[in-house]
Write a protein that holds these residues in place. Structure first.
Motif, PDB file in Angstrom:
ATOM      1  N   ASN A 234       0.816  -1.206   0.000  1.00 19.54           N
ATOM      2  CA  ASN A 234       0.000   0.000   0.000  1.00 19.54           C
ATOM      3  C   ASN A 234       0.857   1.267   0.000  1.00 19.54           C
ATOM      4  OD1 ASN A 234      -2.105  -1.705  -0.035  1.00 19.54           O
ATOM      5  ND2 ASN A 234      -3.108  -0.926   1.823  1.00 19.54           N
ATOM      6  N   VAL A 235       1.993   1.220   0.687  1.00 15.61           N
ATOM      7  CA  VAL A 235       2.878   2.385   0.679  1.00 15.61           C
ATOM      8  C   VAL A 235       3.404   2.618  -0.741  1.00 15.61           C
ATOM      9  CG1 VAL A 235       5.077   3.308   1.507  1.00 15.61           C
ATOM     10  CG2 VAL A 235       3.486   2.248   3.111  1.00 15.61           C
ATOM     11  N   ALA A 236       3.748   1.512  -1.430  1.00 13.36           N
ATOM     12  CA  ALA A 236       4.252   1.654  -2.804  1.00 13.36           C
ATOM     13  C   ALA A 236       3.172   2.252  -3.710  1.00 13.36           C
ATOM     14  CB  ALA A 236       4.717   0.300  -3.339  1.00 13.36           C
ATOM     15  N   LEU A 237       1.921   1.792  -3.527  1.00 11.89           N
ATOM     16  CA  LEU A 237       0.828   2.350  -4.332  1.00 11.89           C
ATOM     17  C   LEU A 237       0.669   3.838  -4.056  1.00 11.89           C
ATOM     18  CD1 LEU A 237      -2.065  -0.275  -4.229  1.00 11.89           C
ATOM     19  CD2 LEU A 237      -0.668   0.439  -6.185  1.00 11.89           C
ATOM     20  N   TRP A 238       0.650   4.169  -2.760  1.00 11.05           N
ATOM     21  CA  TRP A 238       0.458   5.573  -2.374  1.00 11.05           C
ATOM     22  C   TRP A 238       1.567   6.455  -2.959  1.00 11.05           C
ATOM     23  CZ3 TRP A 238       3.857   8.309   0.797  1.00 11.05           C
ATOM     24  CH2 TRP A 238       3.421   9.592   1.137  1.00 11.05           C
ATOM     25  N   LYS A 239       2.804   5.922  -2.930  1.00 12.01           N
ATOM     26  CA  LYS A 239       3.919   6.696  -3.500  1.00 12.01           C
ATOM     27  C   LYS A 239       3.698   6.925  -4.988  1.00 12.01           C
ATOM     28  CE  LYS A 239       7.985   6.215  -0.633  1.00 12.01           C
ATOM     29  NZ  LYS A 239       8.662   5.018  -0.077  1.00 12.01           N
ATOM     30  N   LYS A 240       3.232   5.875  -5.637  1.00 17.28           N
ATOM     31  CA  LYS A 240       2.984   5.989  -7.072  1.00 17.28           C
ATOM     32  C   LYS A 240       1.908   7.049  -7.346  1.00 17.28           C
ATOM     33  CE  LYS A 240       1.171   3.180 -10.809  1.00 17.28           C
ATOM     34  NZ  LYS A 240       1.898   2.271 -11.696  1.00 17.28           N
ATOM     35  N   PHE A 241       0.863   7.062  -6.510  1.00 15.90           N
ATOM     36  CA  PHE A 241      -0.193   8.080  -6.683  1.00 15.90           C
ATOM     37  C   PHE A 241       0.410   9.487  -6.615  1.00 15.90           C
ATOM     38  CE2 PHE A 241      -3.300   5.000  -4.369  1.00 15.90           C
ATOM     39  CZ  PHE A 241      -3.339   4.191  -5.498  1.00 15.90           C
ATOM     40  N   SER A 242       1.304   9.687  -5.648  1.00 13.96           N
ATOM     41  CA  SER A 242       1.911  11.015  -5.493  1.00 13.96           C
ATOM     42  C   SER A 242       2.775  11.355  -6.697  1.00 13.96           C
ATOM     43  CB  SER A 242       2.779  11.078  -4.242  1.00 13.96           C
ATOM     44  OG  SER A 242       1.970  11.090  -3.106  1.00 13.96           O
ATOM     45  N   GLU A 243       3.555  10.371  -7.144  1.00  9.51           N
ATOM     46  CA  GLU A 243       4.467  10.642  -8.259  1.00  9.51           C
ATOM     47  C   GLU A 243       3.721  11.015  -9.532  1.00  9.51           C
ATOM     48  OE1 GLU A 243       7.832   7.657  -6.591  1.00  9.51           O
ATOM     49  OE2 GLU A 243       6.992   7.212  -8.581  1.00  9.51           O
ATOM     50  N   VAL A 244       2.711  10.204  -9.872  1.00  5.92           N
ATOM     51  CA  VAL A 244       2.010  10.527 -11.124  1.00  5.92           C
ATOM     52  C   VAL A 244       1.237  11.835 -10.994  1.00  5.92           C
ATOM     53  CG1 VAL A 244       1.860   8.105 -11.844  1.00  5.92           C
ATOM     54  CG2 VAL A 244      -0.058   9.145 -10.618  1.00  5.92           C
ATOM     55  N   SER A 245       0.764  12.129  -9.793  1.00  8.32           N
ATOM     56  CA  SER A 245       0.041  13.389  -9.612  1.00  8.32           C
ATOM     57  C   SER A 245       0.986  14.564  -9.823  1.00  8.32           C
ATOM     58  CB  SER A 245      -0.545  13.473  -8.204  1.00  8.32           C
ATOM     59  OG  SER A 245      -1.384  12.380  -7.960  1.00  8.32           O
ATOM     60  N   LEU A 246       2.147  14.478  -9.180  1.00  8.18           N
ATOM     61  CA  LEU A 246       3.106  15.583  -9.303  1.00  8.18           C
ATOM     62  C   LEU A 246       3.539  15.782 -10.753  1.00  8.18           C
ATOM     63  CD1 LEU A 246       5.775  15.815  -6.489  1.00  8.18           C
ATOM     64  CD2 LEU A 246       4.330  17.613  -7.449  1.00  8.18           C
ATOM     65  N   ALA A 247       3.736  14.658 -11.463  1.00 10.24           N
ATOM     66  CA  ALA A 247       4.166  14.772 -12.860  1.00 10.24           C
ATOM     67  C   ALA A 247       3.084  15.501 -13.671  1.00 10.24           C
ATOM     68  CB  ALA A 247       4.443  13.390 -13.445  1.00 10.24           C
ATOM     69  N   ALA A 248       1.818  15.200 -13.385  1.00  6.77           N
ATOM     70  CA  ALA A 248       0.739  15.879 -14.107  1.00  6.77           C
ATOM     71  C   ALA A 248       0.658  17.351 -13.691  1.00  6.77           C
ATOM     72  CB  ALA A 248      -0.592  15.184 -13.828  1.00  6.77           C
ATOM     73  N   PHE A 249       0.804  17.612 -12.397  1.00  2.52           N
ATOM     74  CA  PHE A 249       0.763  19.012 -11.941  1.00  2.52           C
ATOM     75  C   PHE A 249       1.889  19.797 -12.600  1.00  2.52           C
ATOM     76  CE2 PHE A 249      -0.925  17.370  -7.579  1.00  2.52           C
ATOM     77  CZ  PHE A 249      -2.152  17.128  -8.150  1.00  2.52           C
ATOM     78  N   GLN A 250       3.050  19.141 -12.729  1.00  6.57           N
ATOM     79  CA  GLN A 250       4.207  19.861 -13.271  1.00  6.57           C
ATOM     80  C   GLN A 250       3.942  20.362 -14.689  1.00  6.57           C
ATOM     81  OE1 GLN A 250       6.778  20.783 -11.288  1.00  6.57           O
ATOM     82  NE2 GLN A 250       7.246  22.105 -13.044  1.00  6.57           N
ATOM     83  N   GLN A 251       3.146  19.614 -15.443  1.00  2.00           N
ATOM     84  CA  GLN A 251       2.839  20.080 -16.806  1.00  2.00           C
ATOM     85  C   GLN A 251       2.096  21.411 -16.767  1.00  2.00           C
ATOM     86  OE1 GLN A 251       0.851  16.957 -18.899  1.00  2.00           O
ATOM     87  NE2 GLN A 251       2.643  15.613 -18.829  1.00  2.00           N
ATOM     88  N   ILE A 252       1.211  21.556 -15.794  1.00  2.04           N
ATOM     89  CA  ILE A 252       0.498  22.825 -15.622  1.00  2.04           C
ATOM     90  C   ILE A 252       1.475  23.897 -15.133  1.00  2.04           C
ATOM     91  CG2 ILE A 252      -1.308  23.985 -14.292  1.00  2.04           C
ATOM     92  CD1 ILE A 252      -2.838  21.963 -15.663  1.00  2.04           C
ATOM     93  N   TYR A 253       2.299  23.537 -14.149  1.00  6.15           N
ATOM     94  CA  TYR A 253       3.234  24.522 -13.592  1.00  6.15           C
ATOM     95  C   TYR A 253       4.189  25.038 -14.669  1.00  6.15           C
ATOM     96  CZ  TYR A 253       1.605  22.749  -9.060  1.00  6.15           C
ATOM     97  OH  TYR A 253       0.833  22.382  -7.993  1.00  6.15           O
ATOM     98  N   ASP A 254       4.615  24.141 -15.563  1.00  2.00           N
ATOM     99  CA  ASP A 254       5.520  24.583 -16.628  1.00  2.00           C
ATOM    100  C   ASP A 254       4.838  25.652 -17.480  1.00  2.00           C
ATOM    101  OD1 ASP A 254       7.479  22.869 -15.821  1.00  2.00           O
ATOM    102  OD2 ASP A 254       7.069  21.329 -17.328  1.00  2.00           O
ATOM    103  N   ARG A 255       3.595  25.443 -17.772  1.00  2.00           N
ATOM    104  CA  ARG A 255       2.882  26.412 -18.608  1.00  2.00           C
ATOM    105  C   ARG A 255       2.737  27.740 -17.889  1.00  2.00           C
ATOM    106  NH1 ARG A 255      -2.152  23.014 -21.050  1.00  2.00           N
ATOM    107  NH2 ARG A 255      -2.296  24.770 -22.503  1.00  2.00           N
ATOM    108  N   LEU A 256       2.627  27.697 -16.563  1.00  2.00           N
ATOM    109  CA  LEU A 256       2.451  28.925 -15.785  1.00  2.00           C
ATOM    110  C   LEU A 256       3.788  29.500 -15.291  1.00  2.00           C
ATOM    111  CD1 LEU A 256      -0.642  27.864 -13.627  1.00  2.00           C
ATOM    112  CD2 LEU A 256      -0.650  29.424 -15.584  1.00  2.00           C
ATOM    113  N   GLY A 257       4.888  28.829 -15.638  1.00  2.00           N
ATOM    114  CA  GLY A 257       6.200  29.341 -15.224  1.00  2.00           C
ATOM    115  C   GLY A 257       6.483  29.177 -13.738  1.00  2.00           C
ATOM    116  N   ILE A 258       6.010  28.077 -13.156  1.00  2.00           N
ATOM    117  CA  ILE A 258       6.166  27.860 -11.718  1.00  2.00           C
ATOM    118  C   ILE A 258       7.126  26.692 -11.460  1.00  2.00           C
ATOM    119  CG2 ILE A 258       4.964  27.147  -9.605  1.00  2.00           C
ATOM    120  CD1 ILE A 258       2.441  28.444 -10.733  1.00  2.00           C
ATOM    121  N   THR A 259       8.084  26.901 -10.575  1.00  2.00           N
ATOM    122  CA  THR A 259       8.974  25.814 -10.148  1.00  2.00           C
ATOM    123  C   THR A 259       9.032  25.815  -8.625  1.00  2.00           C
ATOM    124  OG1 THR A 259      10.321  26.345 -12.073  1.00  2.00           O
ATOM    125  CG2 THR A 259      11.248  24.791 -10.497  1.00  2.00           C
ATOM    126  N   PHE A 260       8.610  24.738  -8.024  1.00  2.00           N
ATOM    127  CA  PHE A 260       8.642  24.655  -6.564  1.00  2.00           C
ATOM    128  C   PHE A 260      10.012  24.218  -6.072  1.00  2.00           C
ATOM    129  CE2 PHE A 260       4.069  24.542  -7.165  1.00  2.00           C
ATOM    130  CZ  PHE A 260       3.697  25.450  -6.192  1.00  2.00           C
TER     131      PHE A 260
END
Ligand code: ARG
Length: 596
Positions: A234-260
């Motif tokens: 379950n921890v591995a699944l949860w980590k995967k959820f976070s990773e794919v979410s962040l990767a998708a968010f990053q596509q939006i952030y790139d368009r808006l010029g945001i780097t955390f």
């Protein structure tokens, strides 16, 4: 002649000194209250004499005269100083001072150095965007990202070391149902194609399959307990959820010029809430309430225990679980201790107002009791995004608008405008590829600017037509002004950064030249106001007015004239307008164009 970057601040200091020199009673208590004046009266106005004199039964006009007489000669050389009405002191910049200011603040570096005084040496943590994982970002996530990024840039420009922290909602009871659904129904192909979409789908299936009281709900709860107890699957699944979410968010952030700099979500604080519980109990701030740990603020009308329906800050739930309050308490401590924050800004929707009010009250008492240094705490709120009918913005069939789709539509609409304009051009047409690139910049900038240019406390009425209009307080209008100035320099055959203009330029002469120069010298005021209030719309307003003054100048005074001195000083004004517009727009997070 040395000229200060922030003229109003400089005058403020000069007047305070004058109060002492003039031997005013209680001179240390005199506050000049410098502000930008109505241009009819001057550039800056000190209003403080009135209140000061009245409180001491002095004649305000006589006091103002004493102050003016005691001003250092450098101020009299740089300004025309007059006393108006009952005792206002007006300062009007002389043309020579304006030219000296424009020469001194000629580059981005010089502006940065001048502006740095406001937050020099301070560290600020800005918590913004902060979406929940395993879900798409939708239109409701736009404002936090756009406003937060502008605030980061404003703080950094005014001298702060800024730490951008994306406080992801990556922990909570929803992960039980998500894992339950994922284990049964996840489709590998769909996951590869669009992971978040698939996670939303299986979450929904998981949620539907686990109604209250069903055995399936117990199974979902067990998945959650297993996750919390470190079960490797379950921890591995949860980590995967976070990773794919962040990767998708990053596509939006790139368009808006945001780097955390950090993505320290709620889960990061799992092992840090224990200390919060024990310190709040030890300092007697928290108390037991039917097994839960809560904090009341009896001095507060709504958070006191003596209200009809008490609404305490829920630090630990009766079942022992942590929650939004406890992770945010741990977060405040971490940012103070680990990042050594002098200021913390959290950017969310106004509906979280009570939460942050309770959080900050609790943090203040807790830090005081423990002797921890207290950073400045700011909850930066914003209103809802609505359609032109005033109702929440929805898709045509009533669904939520995904942020990705919204940005796509902005680019598409901008593309239609850009290609139509392009077809009208007689010469120098753009290629289709260039039209696409311009539309990307214009489309995204329009969405950002429409959001930023309104006072963030108000609801924001989303209108494609307004935000994409070439007239008015919009991104296309300002981007176009920037591109137009670039084209003047192309025609003149000099670079806007060419410093030989400075020497060749002679005294500013025409009313339009002087008016534009006066506006340029107010840029520091706009930065200060936007930075101090954490309200980017003040900067937008300034840039819009500057573009207007520039346009008046451009209509009144031809730039590319034969007389080399006149041409040089007008090009100098163009160069500084360009520098200020580009710097200001970049501070808001927008990209700019050299051709449009
Ligand atoms: N995840 C939260 C939401 O989507 C916002 C978090 C804001 N930051 C914080 N430290 N609470 O509403």
């Amino acid at each position: 002649m040395h000229v200060a970057f922030h003229l109003a601040a400089d005058l403020d200091t000069a007047l305070k000194t004058a109060a002492a020199t003039a031997g005013l009673a209680d001179a240390a208590a005199f506050a000049p209250e410098m502000r930008t004046a109505d241009p009819k009266h001057g550039d800056f106005q000190a209003n403080g004499t009135l209140g000061y004199a009245k409180a001491r039964k002095l004649n305000p006009r006589a006091t103002a005269e004493q102050l003016v007489a005691a001003l250092p000669s450098s101020v009299r050389e740089s300004y025309d100083v007059t006393i108006a009405g009952p005792g206002f002191i007006n300062f009007t910049l002389k043309p020579a001072t304006l030219l000296a200011w424009l020469r001194a603040y000629a580059t981005r570096e010089a502006l940065t150095a001048g502006a740095a005084a406001a937050h020099a040496g301070q560290t600020w943590v800005v918590d913004y965007s902060s979406p929940n994982t395993a879900k798409q970002m939708h239109v409701g996530h736009l404002r936090s990202a756009v406003i937060g990024e502008a605030i980061c840039r404003l703080l950094a420009f005014t001298g702060a070391r800024v730490i951008r922290d994306n406080h992801l909602g990556d922990w909570g009871t929803q992960f039980g149902k998500l894992i339950y659904g994922y284990k049964r129904w996840a489709n590998p192909d769909a996951l590869a194609a669009d992971a978040i979409e698939e996670l939303e789908r299986v979450y929904k299936l998981g949620n539907d399959a686990t109604p209250e009281g069903s055995p399936a709900l117990d199974e979902a709860r067990n998945e959650l307990v297993a996750l919390q107890n470190g079960d490797p699957t379950n921890v591995a699944l949860w980590k995967k959820f976070s990773e794919v979410s962040l990767a998708a968010f990053q596509q939006i952030y790139d368009r808006l010029g945001i780097t955390f700099d950090h993505n320290l979500g709620e889960s990061f604080y799992n092992d840090k809430v224990g200390r919060v519980y024990s310190e709040l109990v030890e300092t007697k701030l928290a108390e037991d309430s039917n097994g839960a740990l809560v904090v009341f603020h009896d001095e507060h009308p709504r958070f006191s225990r003596n209200t009809e329906r008490p609404n305490p800050f829920m630090v630990r739930k009766a079942d022992g679980a942590s929650g939004y309050a406890s992770t945010d308490l741990a977060t405040a401590l971490y940012r103070t201790e680990h990042f050594k924050a002098d200021g913390i800004v959290v950017v969310t929707d106004f509906r979280q107002g009570d939460h942050f009010e309770q959080l900050f009250l609790t943090v203040k008492k807790w830090f005081a009791a423990k002797g921890y240094r207290l950073p400045e705490l700011h909850h930066v709120t914003f209103g809802a995004v609505t359609g032109e009918d005033g109702k929440a913005l929805k898709t045509r069939d009533g669904g939520v608008i995904k942020l990705k789709a919204l940005l796509d539509e902005a680019e598409e609409r901008a593309y239609a405008i850009v290609t139509a304009k392009n077809a009208e051009r007689e010469t120098d047409r753009f290629s289709d590829e260039e039209c696409r690139a311009i539309a990307r910049t214009v489309g995204i900038a329009s969405v950002q600017y429409a959001d930023l240019s309104q006072n963030r406390s108000s609801n924001y009425v989303f209108s494609w037509d307004k935000m994409l209009a070439l007239d008015g307080n919009t991104a296309p209008y300002l981007l176009y002004a920037v591109a137009r100035i670039h084209s003047i320099f192309r025609k003149a055959g000099v670079a806007p950064t060419d410093r030989t203009l400075d020497a060749a330029a002679t005294g500013l002469a025409t009313p339009a030249e002087i008016n534009l120069a006066r506006k340029l010298a107010k840029f520091p005021d706009a930065l200060r106001l936007a930075g101090d209030t954490l309200r980017p719309h003040f900067l937008c307003m300034y840039l819009y007015e500057l573009a207007g003054d520039y346009s008046t100048f451009n209509t009144a005074d031809k730039v590319l004239v034969d007389d080399p001195a006149v041409r040089a000083r007008r090009l100098l004004l163009c160069a500084r307008t360009l520098l200020t517009l580009e710097t200001g727009l970049h501070l808001l997070g927008l990209r700019t164009l050299t051709r449009m």
